[in-house]
Design an enzyme around this catalytic site. Structure first.
Site, PDB file in Angstrom:
ATOM      1  CB  ALA A  61      -0.880   0.000   1.240  1.00 21.87           C
ATOM      2  N   GLY A 100       0.842  -5.200   0.815  1.00 22.03           N
ATOM      3  CA  GLY A 100      -0.234  -5.294  -0.174  1.00 22.03           C
ATOM      4  C   GLY A 100       0.243  -5.875  -1.494  1.00 22.03           C
ATOM      5  CD  GLU A 103      -2.300  -7.880   2.351  1.00 21.18           C
ATOM      6  OE1 GLU A 103      -3.089  -8.198   3.265  1.00 21.18           O
ATOM      7  OE2 GLU A 103      -1.956  -6.704   2.113  1.00 21.18           O
ATOM      8  CD  GLU A 123       1.250  -5.859   5.472  1.00 18.71           C
ATOM      9  OE1 GLU A 123       0.704  -5.934   4.369  1.00 18.71           O
ATOM     10  OE2 GLU A 123       2.106  -6.678   5.860  1.00 18.71           O
TER      11      GLU A 123
HETATM   12  C1  LIG Z   1      -2.949  -3.263   2.886  1.00 21.14           C
HETATM   13  C2  LIG Z   1      -1.617  -3.749   3.289  1.00 21.14           C
HETATM   14  O1  LIG Z   1      -1.831  -4.895   4.035  1.00 21.14           O
HETATM   15  C3  LIG Z   1      -0.815  -2.822   4.128  1.00 21.14           C
HETATM   16  C4  LIG Z   1      -1.557  -1.827   4.816  1.00 21.14           C
HETATM   17  C5  LIG Z   1       0.446  -2.426   3.436  1.00 21.14           C
HETATM   18  O2  LIG Z   1       0.734  -2.809   2.360  1.00 21.14           O
HETATM   19  S1  LIG Z   1       1.462  -1.418   4.332  1.00 21.14           S
HETATM   20  C6  LIG Z   1       2.913  -1.271   3.349  1.00 21.14           C
HETATM   21  C7  LIG Z   1       3.732  -2.516   3.457  1.00 21.14           C
HETATM   22  N1  LIG Z   1       4.977  -2.314   2.731  1.00 21.14           N
HETATM   23  C8  LIG Z   1       6.128  -2.116   3.377  1.00 21.14           C
HETATM   24  O3  LIG Z   1       6.188  -2.093   4.576  1.00 21.14           O
HETATM   25  C9  LIG Z   1       7.360  -1.895   2.530  1.00 21.14           C
HETATM   26  C10 LIG Z   1       8.038  -0.643   2.966  1.00 21.14           C
HETATM   27  N2  LIG Z   1       9.212  -0.341   2.153  1.00 21.14           N
HETATM   28  C11 LIG Z   1      10.378  -0.985   2.375  1.00 21.14           C
HETATM   29  O4  LIG Z   1      10.534  -1.852   3.206  1.00 21.14           O
HETATM   30  C12 LIG Z   1      11.550  -0.539   1.547  1.00 21.14           C
HETATM   31  O5  LIG Z   1      11.322   0.767   1.130  1.00 21.14           O
HETATM   32  C13 LIG Z   1      11.772  -1.428   0.317  1.00 21.14           C
HETATM   33  C14 LIG Z   1      10.551  -1.553  -0.473  1.00 21.14           C
HETATM   34  C15 LIG Z   1      12.300  -2.766   0.779  1.00 21.14           C
HETATM   35  C16 LIG Z   1      12.876  -0.728  -0.580  1.00 21.14           C
HETATM   36  O6  LIG Z   1      13.980  -0.487   0.230  1.00 21.14           O
HETATM   37  P1  LIG Z   1      15.207   0.388  -0.362  1.00 21.14           P
HETATM   38  O7  LIG Z   1      16.218   0.447   0.716  1.00 21.14           O
HETATM   39  O8  LIG Z   1      15.588  -0.134  -1.664  1.00 21.14           O
HETATM   40  O9  LIG Z   1      14.629   1.853  -0.626  1.00 21.14           O
HETATM   41  P2  LIG Z   1      13.957   2.844   0.407  1.00 21.14           P
HETATM   42  O10 LIG Z   1      14.848   4.016   0.586  1.00 21.14           O
HETATM   43  O11 LIG Z   1      13.512   2.139   1.602  1.00 21.14           O
HETATM   44  O12 LIG Z   1      12.657   3.312  -0.404  1.00 21.14           O
HETATM   45  C17 LIG Z   1      12.781   4.059  -1.595  1.00 21.14           C
HETATM   46  C18 LIG Z   1      11.721   5.103  -1.585  1.00 21.14           C
HETATM   47  O13 LIG Z   1      10.437   4.457  -1.666  1.00 21.14           O
HETATM   48  C19 LIG Z   1       9.569   4.899  -0.647  1.00 21.14           C
HETATM   49  N3  LIG Z   1       8.689   3.781  -0.289  1.00 21.14           N
HETATM   50  C20 LIG Z   1       9.049   2.527  -0.038  1.00 21.14           C
HETATM   51  N4  LIG Z   1       7.965   1.760   0.238  1.00 21.14           N
HETATM   52  C21 LIG Z   1       6.890   2.556   0.143  1.00 21.14           C
HETATM   53  C22 LIG Z   1       5.485   2.354   0.294  1.00 21.14           C
HETATM   54  N5  LIG Z   1       4.953   1.172   0.588  1.00 21.14           N
HETATM   55  N6  LIG Z   1       4.670   3.421   0.129  1.00 21.14           N
HETATM   56  C23 LIG Z   1       5.187   4.635  -0.188  1.00 21.14           C
HETATM   57  N7  LIG Z   1       6.525   4.900  -0.354  1.00 21.14           N
HETATM   58  C24 LIG Z   1       7.352   3.859  -0.196  1.00 21.14           C
HETATM   59  C25 LIG Z   1      10.540   5.292   0.472  1.00 21.14           C
HETATM   60  O14 LIG Z   1       9.942   6.200   1.359  1.00 21.14           O
HETATM   61  C26 LIG Z   1      11.678   5.938  -0.314  1.00 21.14           C
HETATM   62  O15 LIG Z   1      11.268   7.214  -0.646  1.00 21.14           O
HETATM   63  P3  LIG Z   1      12.301   8.368  -0.682  1.00 21.14           P
HETATM   64  O16 LIG Z   1      12.936   8.480   0.659  1.00 21.14           O
HETATM   65  O17 LIG Z   1      13.312   8.044  -1.738  1.00 21.14           O
HETATM   66  O18 LIG Z   1      11.484   9.618  -1.012  1.00 21.14           O
END
Ligand SMILES: C[C@H](O)[C@H](C)C(=O)SCCNC(=O)CCNC(=O)[C@H](O)C(C)(C)COP(=O)([O-])OP(=O)([O-])OC[C@H]1O[C@@H](n2cnc3c(N)ncnc32)[C@H](O)[C@@H]1OP(=O)([O-])[O-]
Length: 715
Positions: A61, A100, A103, A123
């Site tokens: 998400a 997501g 998912e 999450e």
């Molecule tokens: C319904 C559902 O059940 C629920 C509710 C959800 O789904 S909740 C969401 C669940 N998803 C997560 O928990 C994954 C979170 N992201 C990460 O773990 C890591 O980012 C990465 C994917 C392993 C990449 O790591 P990286 O080291 O290569 O680069 P980065 O520097 O970390 O990230 C690069 C850039 O991408 C942005 N970014 C990463 N993931 C993002 C996300 N999910 N949403 C928005 N921005 C995101 C981050 O802020 C950064 O921005 P900027 O600083 O450059 O402006």
């Protein structure tokens, strides 16, 4: 967006496009709905493949949309439409399938992953749970125990482990979209009844209650008050005990309790804060995007004590060539053995061969003449460090960066020992240096932006989260810790016990309270720093220093050889030197009573609130001073340092975020209240920046930098 194209004649290809991680923003969700509808409506199309742009499937998400008004189609019906499709839908997973994103893949009928892909439901690390049916589909696909592990830890699994668990159907080393298209064509027209995961029964467990009791106990122990891991266990239990539709309702209920919780906001703030600190700036105006780092291929570490060994391991594991120098032959041999052991254990865990060949050992500092950067990690003594910097200036080639691992000594004073002070910065690691994620990069007034950029980049290369801070006594972390520890000592003088103070701080979420932590790091460490600062002087008034209140309790314990765990007694007693189980010590209680009597202090009842407020608000107040002085550029810098380096509970965001949550007006009021009661304790006197923030209507934390900038421009 989600782009729809028809390939190979009969394959509908849906490509998620939302850089940098193809997160499921409202536009992407709508794009998926439109593309799936179109593909299902086109008779020529026999099957569908979903992939992500730029080698990344989907990061989940869009976290940036959280807290804003929800627009676009919700995820669950989108994934149900895919699962219900009469044509096979195959997920082509490259790079990442997280939250997501996984998912979405679980809503598909088949999953093909590239061998380098990482998959997971993280999450819980954002204070949430998999709320697009992930908590209901994953247990049905891989069983309860494995699903519990992935969902309560949020850990990422490799494609190989995902295949072994049954999450993916195939792993490829080649182009994943091609493999997925080939696979989709091979299953086109086949029945999909056995491929709709939500229709699967959840594998039964004979000891279901025992499994969930054990899981709940485990997460409660590790959570330190975090609520999301508990909700994750409850959601998976719903999958194991309820029909899919009811389980989904339960997932929704639980997510509703989490989504707006303070903890979720704190964890999401922490997520973005860790990314924001990489965009560093200095008061001079130098910034991350205007300062080019120099590549570091070969580095040296001087001094192979505990910290030097950990730093050497971190550099070698990151593939750098390292010269490890220890002038004492015996220590050098011991260090070589210890470092090799740490590398072998690390390599075994990661299933790779240990990079033993990356390191050359020497007892002669002259062997570092051809390195790009040196990290000095000798004993925390200024005279010794100055001597080492003079020697390095003589042997290193021009342009070599000289870094020090000091945890609080004056960087600029060390820089004065060299002809090129612009090449000197602090690289403050945290023990164990090859494990702890945090690196404080400390710049002095003469450190060049390139030196800072190079140290920050090196931190990233060795897997650290680096935070750039200015030079002052104790830098950011230790400087804020000083008033926190002083308040804890003052509370003992006034009637509290170490056990009570620690209990309050551990209930707040710290892994260890102030006194258990001091016993672990050794009371003699602080004693040496206080001696060097001229605070421990026999004959001086016992409880005042330069007109300020001072507690000699720690000094008195050290004079009796009570250094903590290492001597078997400190604020607590231990079975034997080195043991870690802290037990209340009757000797210390009578010592405190005698001490109070000797100084005419009358013990009084002290409650939780007072312990928490005095310890945390004095620490936070010092944080505001650090922001006011420009030592840290923003609250995120301080919060990342405390969460990653000082076990501040992540689900409370960090000291500055916590102050924002509590309310700056409240923090100011309470500091004024305590300062009135203790006028001889300057760390309780509210900082001007705090007053200014309150006076300007207590703006939310993401707008503090504007006020700070204004304050700096007025200075
Ligand atoms: C319904 C559902 O059940 C629920 C509710 C959800 O789904 S909740 C969401 C669940 N998803 C997560 O928990 C994954 C979170 N992201 C990460 O773990 C890591 O980012 C990465 C994917 C392993 C990449 O790591 P990286 O080291 O290569 O680069 P980065 O520097 O970390 O990230 C690069 C850039 O991408 C942005 N970014 C990463 N993931 C993002 C996300 N999910 N949403 C928005 N921005 C995101 C981050 O802020 C950064 O921005 P900027 O600083 O450059 O402006």
């Amino acid at each position: 967006m989600a782009q729809y194209t028809r390939i190979s004649g009969s394959v509908g290809l849906i490509t998620l496009k939302n850089p940098p991680v193809n997160a499921l923003s409202a536009v992407v969700r709508q794009g998926i709905v439109d593309s799936v509808e179109r593909a299902l409506g086109e008779p020529e199309v026999k099957c569908l493949v979903i992939c992500g742009q730029s080698g990344k499937f989907c990061g989940g998400a869009d976290i940036r949309e959280f807290g804003k008004k929800m627009t676009g189609p919700p995820l669950i019906p989108v994934f149900h439409a895919i699962e219900a499709a009469a044509k096979p839908v195959v997920a082509a997973i490259e790079g990442i399938a997280l939250g997501g994103g996984l998912e979405l893949a679980l809503g598909c009928h088949y999953r093909i992953a590239h061998s380098k892909a990482k998959l997971g439901l993280p999450e819980v690390t954002l204070g949430l749970l998999p709320a697009a049916a992930g908590s209901q589909r994953l247990p049905r696909l891989i069983g309860v125990p494995a699903a519990l592990d992935l969902i309560t830890t949020g850990r990422h699994v490799t494609a190989a482990e995902a295949l072994q668990l049954g999450i993916v159907d195939q792993v490829t080393d080649h182009n994943t979209v091609d493999a997925a298209v080939k696979f989709a064509l091979s299953v086109a027209g086949q029945s999909l009844d056995a491929r709709r995961i939500s229709t699967f029964p959840c594998p039964r467990l004979s000891n279901l209650d025992a499994v969930f009791e054990a899981a709940m106990q485990k997460v409660r122990q590790a959570a330190r008050g975090a609520i999301a891991p508990v909700a994750c266990v409850q959601a998976v239990r719903a999958a194991a005990t309820l029909p899919y539709a009811q389980g989904l309702e339960r997932e929704k209920e639980l997510m509703a309790t989490l989504f707006t919780s303070g903890q979720a906001r704190a964890l999401q703030y922490s997520f973005f804060a860790q990314r924001a600190v990489g965009r560093w700036s200095m008061p001079s105006g130098a910034r991350w995007d205007t300062s080019k780092p120099k590549p570091i291929r070969k580095a040296a570490v001087i001094g192979l004590g505990t910290m030097g060994r950990g730093i050497t391991v971190g550099l070698a594991q990151a593939g750098l060539s390292v010269v490890a120098v220890e002038t004492q032959e015996k220590q050098l041999m011991e260090a070589k053995q210890a470092v090799s052991g740490m590398l072998e254990r690390g390599a075994k865990k990661r299933g790779v061969s240990p990079p033993l060949g990356n390191i050359s050992y020497s007892s002669n500092i002259k062997t570092v003449g051809d390195v790009d950067l040196v990290i000095e990690a000798v004993f925390e003594d200024m005279a010794l460090k100055k001597e080492v910097f003079q020697q390095l200036s003589a042997v290193c080639r021009p342009g070599t960066f000289l870094c020090t691992n000091t945890s609080g000594l004056d960087i600029d004073d060390l820089a004065s020992q060299t002809p090129n002070p612009e090449l000197v910065v602090g690289m403050h690691f945290f023990a164990p240096a090859h494990v702890m994620k945090l690196l404080e990069v400390v710049y002095g007034p003469r450190s060049s932006p390139q030196a800072v950029a190079t140290a920050m980049q090196l931190g990233k290369v060795i897997g650290k989260v680096s935070v750039a801070v200015g030079n002052c006594q104790g830098f950011v972390g230790n400087r804020m810790l000083s008033p926190y520890l002083s308040q804890a000592n003052f509370l003992l003088e006034e009637g509290a016990t170490p056990e009570f103070v620690d209990q309050v701080l551990e209930e707040f979420g710290f892994a260890m309270g102030a006194f258990r932590m001091s016993d672990l790091s050794g009371l003699d460490v602080g004693w040496r720093v206080r001696k060097a600062a001229g605070l421990v002087v026999p004959g001086k008034p016992a409880r005042m220093r330069q007109g300020c209140r001072y507690s000699p309790l720690g000094d008195l314990l050290c004079e009796q050889g009570r250094f903590g765990q290492k001597t078997g007694s400190g604020w607590y007693q231990y079975d034997k030197p080195g043991s870690r189980v802290a037990k209340p010590d009757p000797w210390l209680h009578s010592f405190l009573e005698e001490y109070r009597a000797r100084h005419g202090l009358v013990a009084r009842r002290i409650d939780h609130q007072e312990v928490l407020e005095r310890c945390l608000y004095s620490l936070i107040n010092e944080g505001f001073r650090i922001l006011e002085e420009g030592i840290a550029a923003g609250p995120e810098d301080i919060d990342v340092i405390y969460v990653l380096g000082y076990s501040w509970p992540r689900h409370r965001g960090g000291p500055m975020f916590y102050a924002d949550m509590v309310g700056l007006t409240r923090v100011l009021e309470r500091l004024e209240f305590y300062h009135q009661a203790h006028p001889d304790v300057p760390s309780l006197q509210p900082c001007n920046l705090l007053r200014k923030l309150v006076a300007s209507g207590t703006p939310p934390i993401h707008r503090w930098r504007e006020v700070i900038k204004k304050v700096h421009s007025q200075l």
